[in-house]
Design an enzyme around this catalytic site. Sequence first.
Site, PDB file in Angstrom:
ATOM      1  CG  ASP A   1      -0.163  -0.079   2.540  1.00 32.83           C
ATOM      2  OD1 ASP A   1       0.874  -0.775   2.587  1.00 32.83           O
ATOM      3  OD2 ASP A   1      -0.608   0.535   3.524  1.00 32.83           O
TER       4      ASP A   1
ATOM      5  NE  ARG B   1       1.992   5.055  -9.146  1.00 33.17           N
ATOM      6  CZ  ARG B   1       2.157   6.195  -9.780  1.00 33.17           C
ATOM      7  NH1 ARG B   1       3.366   6.737  -9.888  1.00 33.17           N
ATOM      8  NH2 ARG B   1       1.115   6.842 -10.314  1.00 33.17           N
TER       9      ARG B   1
ATOM     10  CE  LYS C   1      -1.573   0.638   6.711  1.00 33.61           C
ATOM     11  NZ  LYS C   1      -0.182   0.896   6.289  1.00 33.61           N
TER      12      LYS C   1
ATOM     13  CD  GLU D   1       0.764   0.299  10.555  1.00 30.91           C
ATOM     14  OE1 GLU D   1       1.992   0.365  10.380  1.00 30.91           O
ATOM     15  OE2 GLU D   1      -0.055   0.274   9.607  1.00 30.91           O
TER      16      GLU D   1
ATOM     17  CD  GLU E   1       5.813   2.125  12.387  1.00 32.56           C
ATOM     18  OE1 GLU E   1       7.017   1.857  12.181  1.00 32.56           O
ATOM     19  OE2 GLU E   1       5.032   2.474  11.474  1.00 32.56           O
TER      20      GLU E   1
ATOM     21  CE  LYS F   1       1.708  -3.304   9.055  1.00 31.01           C
ATOM     22  NZ  LYS F   1       1.559  -3.118   7.598  1.00 31.01           N
TER      23      LYS F   1
ATOM     24  CB  SER G   1       0.998  -6.822   8.297  1.00 26.44           C
ATOM     25  OG  SER G   1       0.486  -5.940   7.308  1.00 26.44           O
TER      26      SER G   1
ATOM     27  CE1 TYR H   1       2.149   2.845   4.683  1.00 28.71           C
ATOM     28  CE2 TYR H   1       3.823   3.215   6.342  1.00 28.71           C
ATOM     29  CZ  TYR H   1       2.732   2.521   5.892  1.00 28.71           C
ATOM     30  OH  TYR H   1       2.205   1.504   6.655  1.00 28.71           O
TER      31      TYR H   1
END
Length: 361
Positions: free
Chosen positions: A34, A56, A147, A188, A190, A230, A301, A361
């Site tokens: 992704d 891509r 996600k 997620e 992180e 995640k 993942s 990102y």
Amino acid sequence: MPGFYTCLTTEQEKELADIANKICSPGKGILAADESTGTIGKRFSQINLENNEENRRLYRQLLFSSSEGMSNHISGVICFHETLYHKSDDGTPLVKLLQDKGIIPGIKVDKGVVPLAGSDGECTTQGLDGLAERCAQYKKDGCGFAKWRCVLKIKDYAPSYQAMMENANVLARYASICQQNGLVPIVEPEVLPDGDHDLETAQRVTEQVLAFTYKALMDHHVYLEGTLLKPNMVTAGQSSTKKYSPDEVAKATVTALQRTVPAAVPGVCFLSGGQSEVDATIHLNAINQYPGRKPWALTFSYGRALQASVLKAWQGKQPNIKAAKAALMIRAEANGTASMGQYKGDKSGDDSSLFVANHAY
């Protein structure tokens, strides 16, 4: 007697739980493909390949059209919006290539990190506006899960209460909206590996962040059996002078999860967090071999830790596609076996660091 509002029907709950459990089937994990347009451009620059839509498409086609054996180790693929509507050379939608293999397509739905006002360089994640409508459309277009990534930083006074509370609530709102529209939310939060902190600090912060996250999920009536987590593995900062063994990383990671993640959650799908391909596999294996109670599936993942060898083999050239697909299968199999604690080691992975400072990102 207090009254409790039922957010989901029994049928909705069953569908969500079935998808979540299929994704974390034994020996399987998620390919995170992704990357945003800007991020994939950075990856392409490493092989001197122009970042345009056709390249891509060709790269994602390469990933999604690997052998039938791909589904032995990959149960889900996270896509970027653009990829969801791309087609292969013969006109087949790329998502159908996955579905025909029994792999569940997923979608990145956040709109990226933005500065959190009033904090010391901390951030939150945007994208809640219009999320319900987007989720409904993604469900119609074949996605089974979504996600959303939030980022916390370890610094002298961070992560702050403000940042942990804000990001937890954003993740909870996202998760609730996804479930209302039939998508399993991957949550997620992180904790970035940037810094020189030790393993013990990383563990304490990870426990705090996860505690905030699950309190918010409960407050927002999120159906935990229809979610996946995640998280980062608990590792010392990239600039730490002290090095830790895989067993030490496993102990810190499993302990943090035991203290914070409810048993109702079907699976924990670790992000690789800039580790090398080999380290990400070795640490996943050690986590699964660590003794003690682990009521969730512990799998992967991975983005960079599944794709670094693939890009290096491909180099953007047609004659290299077969070798690139083989590289993906090797890493998928290695991580699939590691997710069961059965990894025996191999010499094919890239052991160079994939760390990107302040990764967004």
